[in-house]
Design an enzyme around this catalytic site. Structure first.
Site, PDB file in Angstrom:
ATOM      1  N   LYS A 171      15.230 -16.144  -3.604  1.00  0.00           N
ATOM      2  CA  LYS A 171      15.300 -15.272  -4.782  1.00  0.00           C
ATOM      3  C   LYS A 171      14.639 -15.942  -5.976  1.00  0.00           C
ATOM      4  CE  LYS A 171      16.180 -12.490  -3.516  1.00  0.00           C
ATOM      5  NZ  LYS A 171      16.483 -11.653  -2.390  1.00  0.00           N
TER       6      LYS A 171
ATOM      7  N   LYS B  60       7.235  -4.602  -1.704  1.00  0.00           N
ATOM      8  CA  LYS B  60       8.621  -4.264  -1.362  1.00  0.00           C
ATOM      9  C   LYS B  60       8.734  -3.890   0.107  1.00  0.00           C
ATOM     10  CE  LYS B  60      12.921  -3.328  -2.351  1.00  0.00           C
ATOM     11  NZ  LYS B  60      13.787  -4.515  -2.476  1.00  0.00           N
TER      12      LYS B  60
ATOM     13  N   TRP C  31      -2.607  -3.081  -1.710  1.00  0.00           N
ATOM     14  CA  TRP C  31      -2.162  -4.472  -1.696  1.00  0.00           C
ATOM     15  C   TRP C  31      -3.179  -5.204  -0.830  1.00  0.00           C
ATOM     16  CZ3 TRP C  31      -0.331  -8.103   1.896  1.00  0.00           C
ATOM     17  CH2 TRP C  31       0.404  -9.175   1.365  1.00  0.00           C
TER      18      TRP C  31
ATOM     19  N   HIS D 117      17.535 -37.063   4.835  1.00  0.00           N
ATOM     20  CA  HIS D 117      16.664 -37.326   5.995  1.00  0.00           C
ATOM     21  C   HIS D 117      15.194 -37.080   5.661  1.00  0.00           C
ATOM     22  CE1 HIS D 117      20.066 -38.084   8.576  1.00  0.00           C
ATOM     23  NE2 HIS D 117      20.627 -36.961   8.134  1.00  0.00           N
TER      24      HIS D 117
ATOM     25  N   GLU E 297      18.932 -18.167   0.861  1.00  0.00           N
ATOM     26  CA  GLU E 297      18.720 -16.878   0.209  1.00  0.00           C
ATOM     27  C   GLU E 297      18.536 -17.074  -1.315  1.00  0.00           C
ATOM     28  OE1 GLU E 297      17.787 -14.039   0.605  1.00  0.00           O
ATOM     29  OE2 GLU E 297      18.520 -12.901  -1.096  1.00  0.00           O
TER      30      GLU E 297
ATOM     31  N   CYS F 148       0.841  -1.187   0.000  1.00  0.00           N
ATOM     32  CA  CYS F 148       0.000   0.000   0.000  1.00  0.00           C
ATOM     33  C   CYS F 148       0.883   1.246   0.000  1.00  0.00           C
ATOM     34  CB  CYS F 148      -0.949   0.080   1.183  1.00  0.00           C
ATOM     35  SG  CYS F 148      -2.211  -1.186   1.192  1.00  0.00           S
TER      36      CYS F 148
ATOM     37  N   GLU G 238      10.656 -16.430  -5.415  1.00  0.00           N
ATOM     38  CA  GLU G 238       9.784 -15.256  -5.314  1.00  0.00           C
ATOM     39  C   GLU G 238       9.522 -14.591  -6.659  1.00  0.00           C
ATOM     40  OE1 GLU G 238      10.983 -11.724  -3.059  1.00  0.00           O
ATOM     41  OE2 GLU G 238      13.071 -12.228  -3.399  1.00  0.00           O
TER      42      GLU G 238
ATOM     43  N   ARG H 286       6.416  -0.821  -3.942  1.00  0.00           N
ATOM     44  CA  ARG H 286       5.965  -1.372  -2.662  1.00  0.00           C
ATOM     45  C   ARG H 286       5.054  -2.584  -2.860  1.00  0.00           C
ATOM     46  NH1 ARG H 286       6.666   2.598   1.314  1.00  0.00           N
ATOM     47  NH2 ARG H 286       5.000   1.837   2.623  1.00  0.00           N
TER      48      ARG H 286
ATOM     49  N   ASN I 149      -3.510   3.060   4.756  1.00  0.00           N
ATOM     50  CA  ASN I 149      -2.504   2.001   4.674  1.00  0.00           C
ATOM     51  C   ASN I 149      -2.424   1.379   6.064  1.00  0.00           C
ATOM     52  OD1 ASN I 149      -0.219   0.443   4.419  1.00  0.00           O
ATOM     53  ND2 ASN I 149       1.196   2.154   4.170  1.00  0.00           N
ATOM     54  N   GLY I 150      -2.492   0.051   6.152  1.00  0.00           N
ATOM     55  CA  GLY I 150      -2.420  -0.614   7.456  1.00  0.00           C
ATOM     56  C   GLY I 150      -3.540  -1.625   7.592  1.00  0.00           C
TER      57      GLY I 150
END
Ligand code: M6R
Length: 605
Positions: A486, A600, A77, A505, A482, A2, A489, A29, A103-104
């Site tokens: 990447k 973001k 969003w 395992h 990491e 947002c 996503e 964002r 926003n929130g």
């Protein structure tokens, strides 16, 4: 997650452009719909315009000839209700007098509806609409500003809110609690935004609003107070954003530009923090407080959490202080037993991540010393921690974090060496870190010159697969998680990062004919074991790709990175995997910079 932008009193009649440009700047964002409300006082018209999808859809809905002086805009969003026109902001109250963007998350929206708004017909499924309907409800008996404040006192959760009263369009009411909000102070106009980037074209003067602030803004004045009416006159700060650097230049995607910037980011860290003439760049009291700590706690989310894992190894090795790394959203609700003299390090590219902030609020309540490493000057986590150090990586726009990750690891290395040196740990004091980071920078450049190879490897290994694995041991395990994040996503390939010894395992049962397994091998004492684990999966049909460093290379390895100082090697290891993620996503035809469902800046818990 947002984005909000608002402006009051643009004499140039270009408020619609200001809103749309601001929203475009906030696209990074993450959002799935957008909308604006504009007011043309000259011609006494106003209108709400919304669209689902990219900002260009919204632009297409706006009359190009329309002028305006004032307005509010929002990128949404989805959290409560799907992405749709009715759920997108701005929301309008039932009597159509009030218009609002938020926003929130309002956690008690359902209870507020039941208590105060049984007679209201809601047009959206959002929690946000409750705010504007409550303002209308209270404004029937109270002055509008009082009704706004009354509403705010009832809200539980987080908010950055802009409210307009269609009967008084020369002013705007705004408020902040937990979600980011800046006041932008211009010449002859005032604005408001989630990130200075949104208004930097029009002014570089900003005020960082703090939790509990509520304000009225007009073209040439503003008043900020708390909910009890106690006024506050905060200092302005100058946002130092290089607008050109914030653009894509000739790159097809921000992510590729940001990957390419990493050698420069390393050099900038050296200049900023290791230049002998600039030793005070790291406040001596940060080093002292860290030295006094019996344990260091690193808090982060996603990629920042992964940078923390690498940081743990660095700090323990160079300072001999034990380090724990925690996922912020877990720590906030399941805190571990804290040592007697803890020191907290918050890692956050954006400096606005709600999960991390939740922990910082708690550690502040306990008076524990803290340090935020962030890329965004004046961000919430930077302001609220005891200390802040900046990554100076330049604006990172792509949702997939790349240069901020390496900058975080680089800055943690600088910090670790400073503390180890002060603790008179001989081996640490002897490291010429400026030289070693310059070597990292050069090794990164070599990888970046080989982009074509990664394009080919992505085509050969990742073009059609549904799943993939990264495996490694020690720090290569941290790089594996990491790297997996990447890849998954942005390319939507279901990818897991595993400790190489763990596959057998359980997870090895997922290995099928042609499943890509990418092995990272840069540590000599476990290279043999990781190679054995790769043989095990190869025997079961896996398509094995090996990235190693010069010391551990074998002729069949697909890519060999240059050796650098062993403790800094992972700064280089990560670049091939960033490029593999980038090219796999291109190959599969997705938007690299704006992956679905992601934001973001993750400003909700
Ligand atoms: O701004 P932050 O570093 O606090 O953000 C944390 C995560 O949301 C972020 O690193 C996320 O995992 C990235 N999209 C990964 O590329």
């Amino acid at each position: 997650m947002c984005g909000i932008v608002g402006v009051v009193g643009r004499q140039a009649n270009d408020a619609i452009d200001v809103l749309l440009n601001g929203l475009k700047r906030l696209e990074y964002r993450g959002y799935d719909s957008a909308g604006i409300y504009y007011v043309d006082s000259m011609n006494q018209t106003d209108q709400v315009v919304k669209a689902v999808g990219p900002i260009k859809h919204l632009e297409a809905e706006v009359n190009q000839e329309q002028r305006a002086q004032t307005g509010i805009g929002h990128t949404r969003w989805a959290t409560h209700g799907k992405a749709s026109l009715t759920n997108s902001h701005p929301h309008v109250s039932q009597n159509e007098r009030f218009v609002l963007v938020h926003n929130g998350v309002i956690e008690n929206a359902a209870a507020l509806k039941a208590t105060y708004l049984q007679d209201v017909t809601f047009t959206s499924e959002t929690d946000s609409e409750v705010i504007v309907q409550l303002v209308e409800h209270f404004a029937s008996t109270q002055d509008v500003f009082e009704a706004f404040k009354h509403t705010l006192t009832l809200l539980e959760g987080s908010y950055a809110v802009l409210l307009m009263d269609r009967e008084h369009t020369d002013e705007m009411y705004i408020a902040k609690h937990k979600s980011p909000l800046l006041l932008a102070v211009g010449e002859g106009f005032n604005g408001v935004c989630s990130d200075a980037l949104a208004m930097i074209e029009y002014t570089d003067q900003f005020i960082a609003l703090v939790d509990g602030d509520v304000a009225t803004i007009r073209p040439t004045s503003y008043e900020i107070s708390n909910l009890d009416g106690i006024e506050r006159t905060p200092e302005l700060f100058t946002a130092n954003i290089d607008q050109e650097a914030a653009g894509k230049g000739t790159y097809p995607y921000f992510m590729l530009k940001e990957i390419d910037e990493q050698p420069i980011v390393m050099r900038r860290l050296v200049e900023t923090y290791l230049n002998k003439e600039n030793e005070s760049a790291i406040d001596a009291s940060i080093v002292e407080q860290m030295m006094e700590a019996d344990r260091i706690y690193i808090i982060g989310c996603g990629t920042s959490y992964h940078a923390g894992l690498v940081g743990k190894k660095l700090i323990e090795e160079w300072t001999h202080i034990p380090v724990e790394v925690h996922i912020a959203s877990e720590f906030a609700y399941y805190p571990p037993i804290i040592s007697e003299r803890p020191f907290f390090i918050f890692l956050s590219q954006s400096g606005e991540t709600a999960d991390s902030r939740q922990v910082l609020v708690q550690t502040n309540e306990m008076n524990y010393p803290s340090l935020t490493l962030t890329n965004v000057v004046g961000s919430t986590l930077a302001r609220e921690a005891t200390y802040a150090l900046y990554l100076n990586a330049g604006v990172e726009v792509a949702v997939a974090s790349t240069k901020a990750y390496t900058a975080q690891v680089g800055l943690l290395a600088i910090l670790a060496q400073r503390v180890g040196d002060q603790r008179a740990i001989d081996a640490t004091s002897q490291i010429d870190l400026a030289h070693e980071l310059s070597m990292v920078s050069l090794a990164m450049e070599v990888v970046l010159e080989d982009k074509q190879q990664f394009e080919t490897l992505a085509h050969d290994f990742l073009a059609t697969t549904r799943k993939a694995f990264y495996i490694g041991r020690g720090v290569d395990y941290y790089s594996s998680i990491e790297s997996a994040l990447k890849l998954k996503e942005i390319s939507y390939i279901q990818t897991e990062g595993f400790a190489a010894g763990e596959l057998k395992h359980g997870t090895i049962s997922l290995i099928e004919e042609e499943t890509p397994v990418i092995g990272l091998i840069t540590e000599a004492h476990t290279a043999g074991q990781t190679r054995s684990n790769l043989s095990e999966v190869a025997s079961r049909g896996a398509h094995v790709l090996i990235i190693s460093n010069e010391t551990n290379a074998e002729p069949t390895d697909q890519y060999v990175i240059k050796n650098v100082h062993p403790t800094l090697q992972s700064l280089v290891t990560i670049l091939p995997t960033q490029l593999l993620a980038y090219y796999a996503t291109i190959e599969r035809g997705y938007d690299v910079d704006k992956p679905r469902n992601l934001a973001k800046s993750v400003t909700v818990e």
